[in-house]
Design a protein around this motif. Structure first.
Motif, PDB file in Angstrom:
ATOM      1  N   GLN A  83       0.838  -1.209   0.000  1.00  0.00           N
ATOM      2  CA  GLN A  83       0.000   0.000   0.000  1.00  0.00           C
ATOM      3  C   GLN A  83       0.868   1.252   0.000  1.00  0.00           C
ATOM      4  OE1 GLN A  83      -3.425   1.122   0.873  1.00  0.00           O
ATOM      5  NE2 GLN A  83      -4.500  -0.812   0.590  1.00  0.00           N
ATOM      6  N   GLY A 103       0.898   4.018  -2.988  1.00  0.00           N
ATOM      7  CA  GLY A 103       0.568   5.417  -2.737  1.00  0.00           C
ATOM      8  C   GLY A 103       1.652   6.355  -3.245  1.00  0.00           C
ATOM      9  N   PHE A 151      -6.549   6.479  -6.474  1.00  0.00           N
ATOM     10  CA  PHE A 151      -5.943   5.235  -5.997  1.00  0.00           C
ATOM     11  C   PHE A 151      -6.797   4.032  -6.386  1.00  0.00           C
ATOM     12  CE2 PHE A 151      -4.751   1.909  -3.079  1.00  0.00           C
ATOM     13  CZ  PHE A 151      -3.392   2.087  -2.894  1.00  0.00           C
ATOM     14  N   ALA A 154      -7.761   2.600  -0.813  1.00  0.00           N
ATOM     15  CA  ALA A 154      -6.553   3.076  -0.146  1.00  0.00           C
ATOM     16  C   ALA A 154      -6.688   2.944   1.360  1.00  0.00           C
ATOM     17  CB  ALA A 154      -6.293   4.530  -0.519  1.00  0.00           C
ATOM     18  N   ALA A 192      -1.122   3.760   2.402  1.00  0.00           N
ATOM     19  CA  ALA A 192      -1.030   4.406   1.094  1.00  0.00           C
ATOM     20  C   ALA A 192      -0.908   5.916   1.253  1.00  0.00           C
ATOM     21  CB  ALA A 192      -2.252   4.051   0.252  1.00  0.00           C
TER      22      ALA A 192
END
Length: 392
Positions: free
Chosen positions: A47, A51, A289, A297, A301
């Motif tokens: 994650q 991100g 995302f 997310a 993230a």
């Protein structure tokens, strides 16, 4: 008679002339991203990486106008491997900035490498209390929280909810012990059980039997990634969910909810961010995302996404002169970017001052569980160790 070495050569004159010119801006910035990308806690590192990459894509593959070269390394959540990887990134790959890692024990292993090399390190997950306090580093900048922080918000929530007897379970590593310290800072009831389990443990049957026997008013747990998925499921399967309210920190979020499922509904948690925060940056992030990665997310993230925006703002502020370390450090500390969480500023120890919320796991419009922010527990909250940090 003129001696042969009395007149400077044209080459030497040219070289000295160049010495007086201002340093040229770099044409690219080289990053090392160190994260846990395998094992039961890989969801956290994945994650964070996604991100960061989303923010980089939004900026056309550049940060502060510079092209970016990124080297991703899986630290496997092992301090010795992380230390070796960090040394290679710094000494052989010549990175300008290190991003990561995810666990406080791994941060402790990597930080000496960063301090010796005097390069910026963007911490994208929890960090030990010593790093927020007396051992704070001018090279370390957190885009997440100090390890106690969300636990402090949950400790206050438990106190406000008038819980008298609490049972606590966490992994046996420095981050787990600091979470317990955070709970105790605001919770004034009695802790009737304080259990530390191996960081790799996925079967909690024996511990849940002990919890049941202790008959507390509530239970609090900190189990990240795959550990949290297993624990919450087993808690419900043991028939405890409807008998002993479960509270958590760093355990249930968008990264683990799909695997936990409906058994997470009703569990309380603490958060610094949620998809419902109403600002343009967060709206763009949440939608972008899920569109790119096809899953929601989480806060991990966010920590990666904000790290990229922080770095972009600093590179832009120094005009691309990333080799000017003093200016880069000053620009990073200014934190001149719009965080998706809302207001974001650094304390003297270079950890965020930010709002903290009660998180609620509820059934969404599509019937699937979602995390929604409830009441604000603390406004512009600073960690408890900054006063011990000598940085200004």
């Amino acid at each position: 008679m003129e001696l042969p070495f009395a007149r400077p050569s044209l080459a030497l004159v040219a070289a000295c002339a160049l010495c007086s010119l201002p340093a040229a801006a770099a044409d690219k910035i080289k990053l090392g991203i160190l994260a846990t990308l395998s094992g039961p806690n890989a969801v956290m590192g994945t994650q964070m990486r996604d991100g960061f990459n989303l923010a980089l894509e939004e900026k056309g593959g550049k940060l502060g106008g510079l092209s970016v070269e990124v080297i991703h390394v899986d630290d496997q959540q092992k301090p010795d491997i992380a230390r070796q990887a960090a040394s290679k990134l710094v000494e052989s790959d010549k990175i300008d900035v290190l991003v990561g890692p995810m666990f406080s024990s791994v941060v402790n292993a990597v930080l000496p490498v960063v301090n010796q090399a005097k390069i910026p390190m963007l911490g994208v997950s929890g960090a030990p209390s010593s790093l927020a306090g007396a051992d704070c580093s001018p090279y370390f900048f957190s885009t997440s929280w100090q390890g106690d922080t969300l636990a402090e918000a949950m400790g206050m929530t438990l106190q406000q909810n008038k819980v008298q007897k609490l049972y606590v379970m966490v992994p046996n590593f420095p981050g787990g012990k600091e979470v317990v310290a955070g709970i105790k800072r605001h919770f004034k009831g009695t802790i009737v059980g304080e259990v530390y389990t191996p960081l790799s443990q996925l079967d909690f049957a024996a511990e849940l039997a002990q919890l049941r026997a202790a008959a507390p008013d509530a239970a609090f747990v900190f189990y990240p990634g795959g550990l949290g998925i297993q624990f919450v499921k087993q808690y419900a399967q043991a028939g405890l969910k409807d008998k002993i309210p479960l509270y958590s920190a760093y355990t249930i979020d968008a990264a683990t909810l799909p695997a936990i499922g409906e058994t997470a509904i009703g569990v309380g948690t603490a958060e610094f961010w949620g998809p419902s925060i109403d600002n343009p940056a967060n709206k763009r992030f949440v939608e972008g995302f899920e569109r790119k990665y096809k899953y929601p997310a989480s806060s991990y993230a966010v920590q990666g996404y904000d790290a990229a925006h922080l770095l972009d703002s600093a590179v832009r502020k120094v005009g691309g002169k990333v080799e000017d370390r003093a200016s880069m450090l000053k620009a990073l500390k200014a934190a001149d970017f719009q965080s998706v969480r809302g207001p974001f500023k650094y304390n003297n120890n270079q950890f965020p001052i930010q709002d903290l919320y009660l998180g609620e796991i509820v059934k969404g419009a599509d019937g699937m569980p979602v995390m929604r922010l409830g009441r604000k527990v603390f406004s512009e909250y600073a960690d408890s160790y900054a006063a011990r940090c000598p940085l200004k």
